[in-house]
Design an enzyme around this catalytic site. Sequence first.
Site, short mmCIF file in Angstrom:
data_model
loop_
_atom_site.label_atom_id
_atom_site.label_comp_id
_atom_site.label_asym_id
_atom_site.label_seq_id
_atom_site.Cartn_x
_atom_site.Cartn_y
_atom_site.Cartn_z
N GLU A 182 0.72 -1.18 -0.03
CA GLU A 182 0.06 0.14 -0.13
C GLU A 182 0.92 1.31 0.08
OE1 GLU A 182 -2.92 -0.60 3.24
OE2 GLU A 182 -4.09 -1.72 1.89
N GLU A 371 -5.59 -8.40 -1.04
CA GLU A 371 -6.29 -8.23 0.09
C GLU A 371 -7.55 -8.03 0.12
OE1 GLU A 371 -4.72 -5.61 3.31
OE2 GLU A 371 -2.55 -6.17 2.55
C1 BG6 Z 1 -4.42 -3.18 4.76
C2 BG6 Z 1 -3.17 -3.58 5.31
O1 BG6 Z 1 -4.60 -1.75 4.82
O2 BG6 Z 1 -5.61 -3.47 5.43
C3 BG6 Z 1 -3.01 -4.69 6.25
O3 BG6 Z 1 -2.10 -3.76 4.29
C4 BG6 Z 1 -4.22 -4.20 7.31
O4 BG6 Z 1 -1.66 -4.70 7.01
C5 BG6 Z 1 -5.47 -4.51 6.47
O5 BG6 Z 1 -4.19 -5.58 8.32
C6 BG6 Z 1 -6.68 -4.45 7.28
O6 BG6 Z 1 -6.73 -3.13 8.09
P1 BG6 Z 1 -6.71 -3.40 9.70
O7 BG6 Z 1 -6.68 -2.14 10.30
O8 BG6 Z 1 -8.27 -3.79 9.88
O9 BG6 Z 1 -5.95 -4.46 10.08
#
Ligand code: BG6
Length: 474
Positions: A182, A371
């Site tokens: 990101e 993701e």
């Molecule tokens: C993304 C990141 O922004 O979102 C992850 O690459 C992160 O590292 C994921 O865990 C979800 O965000 P969060 O704050 O719910 O863990």
Amino acid sequence: MSTNNNSTVVNKLFPKHFLWGGALAANQVEGAYLTDNKGLSTSDMLPNGIFSPPVARQGNEFSLKDVAIDFYHRYQEDIALFAEMGFTTLRISIAWTRIFPHGDESEPNEAGLAWYDKLFDELARYNIQPLVTLSHYEMPWALVENYGGWGNRKLIAFFERYARTLFKRYGDKVKLWLTFNEINMSLEAPLTGVGLQEGCSITDIYQAIHHQLVASSLVVKACHELIPDAKIGNMLLGGLTYPLSCQPADVFQAFQENRRWQFFGDVQCRGAYPGYMQRYFREQGIELTITADDIAALRHTVDFISFSYYMTGCATADPELTKKLRGNILSMLPNPHLASSEWGWQIDPLGLRTLLNTLWDRYQKPLFIVENGLGAIDKPDENGEIHDDYRISYLNDHLVQVREAIEDGVELMGYTTWGPIDLISASKAEVTKRYGFIYVDLQPDGSGSLKRSRKKSFWWYQQVIKTHGASLQQ
Ligand code: BG6
């Protein structure tokens, strides 16, 4: 397309070569934060998450990340569970501080290198292809303290040395790489993204981002040289901003908001700064030091584009309305047509199809969703089982749209859900927000047996993978 009884049936299975799996980040799962000579990272200094200020670590502070889910010692059990679901890929990240504890050493830390060897060998036993992020929301803290983070041009060489070390060591085991997780998040979380401390200016941030973009390109070049049969991609936070109304001024505002993050993809995929960004820099009085060598380096563009996708939001040209409506963590305004997760992230499966098509139209390079997932509170029932139908429904609806995008002609390499096993969240470093198909008995105060158990979604995802998506509900 096949025909059946004169009616046309569209074959909407995912392609056979499509990679299925999940995504993890070292600092959110490994724990063992000082084991085997590991150095302190920016993530270790942020026990309350990426948006809170760093704390001094004197040895007795509590951070859930210190032990996390103890993947460092339990990776074999976890990989066996991933294999049971049918994973063909696992996205992990390497902790820079395990390899170069302070970032500027001339020789790597053998103990750190050896641990990732074991991890890759274990994945190979199950034919799970590693997809490796070089830097996922962490860097050596010593580089922040002693060099001022990515604001310092010297970081480019340190990062290149780190990456070359990994390419040489793991070149025969890892064929899919990502540079910075990101990369566009540096605008929201400068310490995590580029190692800049409080008080930095917007010029400082863009200069640090520039150094990181140059480093990313040099690492692409190094990867191509050292592992010719590997592919290396970038990694973007895939946001999508809609206009709050159809007024042309709102439409243009949303267009500009999208460009704020597309800029990173434009540089990494097209190899140069786009004109709209140069105009922005001029108008904001942002003067960057960009050398002729930097410009040449940027020409080494990525092989594919990877991105995360969780939510969408809106923008308006009306400053009063912008102030009045509370934005999400990415400063996007809420969309009145969408429901939200328990954390206020607005759920928008169709937005994923739009984004996939937008990126494909813009770059014509293969895409990879690395993701996507739902952070939720999971409550075990009286038998200790978790019936996470909400997660199944979220993932199902997104995958249906992914399949539509493939039908649209988008070239997609694979899909890895975020957090196939419960882990520590990035934004607030909490464990209450769970993403996994696998439950981990870890409580907010750090108590718990760390025992793993399968949630209902475990069996659901296994079925999706096994049937190449045929089990998805339209
Ligand atoms: C993304 C990141 O922004 O979102 C992850 O690459 C992160 O590292 C994921 O865990 C979800 O965000 P969060 O704050 O719910 O863990």
